[in-house]
Motif scaffolding. Structure first.
Motif, mmCIF file in Angstrom:
data_model
loop_
_atom_site.group_PDB
_atom_site.id
_atom_site.type_symbol
_atom_site.label_atom_id
_atom_site.label_comp_id
_atom_site.label_asym_id
_atom_site.label_seq_id
_atom_site.Cartn_x
_atom_site.Cartn_y
_atom_site.Cartn_z
ATOM 1 N N GLU A 168 -5.422 11.655 -5.719
ATOM 2 C CA GLU A 168 -5.717 11.416 -4.301
ATOM 3 C C GLU A 168 -4.832 12.290 -3.414
ATOM 4 O O GLU A 168 -5.297 12.883 -2.444
ATOM 5 N N SER A 177 0.835 -1.201 0.000
ATOM 6 C CA SER A 177 0.000 0.000 0.000
ATOM 7 C C SER A 177 0.871 1.253 0.000
ATOM 8 O O SER A 177 0.621 2.201 -0.756
ATOM 9 N N ILE A 236 -0.956 5.946 -11.733
ATOM 10 C CA ILE A 236 -0.163 7.017 -11.140
ATOM 11 C C ILE A 236 -0.987 8.293 -11.069
ATOM 12 O O ILE A 236 -0.966 9.005 -10.062
ATOM 13 N N LYS A 257 -4.219 8.539 -10.771
ATOM 14 C CA LYS A 257 -5.182 8.380 -9.673
ATOM 15 C C LYS A 257 -4.508 8.616 -8.331
ATOM 16 O O LYS A 257 -5.083 9.241 -7.437
ATOM 17 N N THR A 258 -3.293 8.130 -8.169
ATOM 18 C CA THR A 258 -2.551 8.345 -6.932
ATOM 19 C C THR A 258 -2.265 9.824 -6.720
ATOM 20 O O THR A 258 -2.431 10.352 -5.614
ATOM 21 N N SER A 264 2.470 1.604 -3.383
ATOM 22 C CA SER A 264 1.523 2.036 -4.411
ATOM 23 C C SER A 264 1.144 3.507 -4.243
ATOM 24 O O SER A 264 0.615 4.117 -5.163
ATOM 25 N N LYS A 265 1.427 4.073 -3.075
ATOM 26 C CA LYS A 265 1.209 5.505 -2.861
ATOM 27 C C LYS A 265 2.464 6.299 -3.193
ATOM 28 O O LYS A 265 2.601 7.446 -2.815
ATOM 29 N N MET A 266 3.381 5.638 -3.891
ATOM 30 C CA MET A 266 4.591 6.242 -4.430
ATOM 31 C C MET A 266 5.656 6.587 -3.389
ATOM 32 O O MET A 266 6.498 7.437 -3.622
#
Length: 188
Positions: free
Chosen positions: A103, A49, A97, A99-100, A52-54
């Motif tokens: 957010e 997680s 990316i 979408k991240t 995936s949030k970079m």
């Protein structure tokens, strides 16, 4: 032979059991995990997680160390195992990316609103506008799509009046036929 064995997504391993098989079984078939395996699974979920949030791999390792006290080698192993289950989070496609980033901009906007910081609000709003491409007109059809090259055949049904153009389009009779302006006609 049972019908379910024919449609199983993968066959059992030939020799031994891979350490990740129990986690894959847990994901696919809702297989039960031991308490220790469940804790490891949750660490992998958290690591993936974060990735995936970079957050960079080094940041994920540091966060695992801070939260669980793991050494770097063990934290990197958790991250590698997470990649094996869910895929490399850093290889997300462009939409993922985006979408991240959207957010993250929403979070920044929320923080700006909560702290009544107009500069943060404006920056986050501008970023959201850019990410959602609000400044671009998205309903324009490129000319090569709307009018592709090739041969066009135009069919005209009825007589064509090539004489005087003074009465054409007004609804008057031309050569015994009425000319109707179809562009202004309402279609039900």
């Amino acid at each position: 032979m049972d019908d379910r064995t024919q449609i199983m997504p993968f066959s059992p391993p030939e020799k031994g059991v891979h350490k990740m098989d129990k986690f894959k079984d847990h994901l696919v078939n809702k297989g039960r995990l031991s308490v220790r395996d469940q804790q490891y699974f949750e660490k992998m979920q958290k690591a993936w997680s974060w990735a995936s949030k970079m957050f960079s791999p080094a940041q994920v390792v540091t966060m695992l160390h801070n939260e669980y006290g793991h050494e770097k080698t063990h934290a990197y192993q958790i991250l590698r195992d997470a990649y094996e289950l869910w895929g490399d989070a850093y290889e997300l496609d462009k939409r993922g990316i985006t979408k991240t980033l959207i957010e993250a901009a929403h979070i920044a906007l929320s923080i700006g609103i909560r702290e009544k910081n107009s500069e943060t609000i404006l920056k986050a709003a501008a970023q959201l506008s850019k990410l959602h491409k609000l400044d671009q007109v998205d309903n324009i059809i490129p000319p090569d799509v709307s009018m592709p090259t090739g041969t066009r055949v135009y069919v005209v049904n009825g007589d064509i009046h090539t004489g005087s153009t003074e009465n054409i389009g007004s609804g008057s009779a031309a050569n015994g036929r009425e000319v109707i302006d179809v562009e202004s006609e309402q279609i039900p």
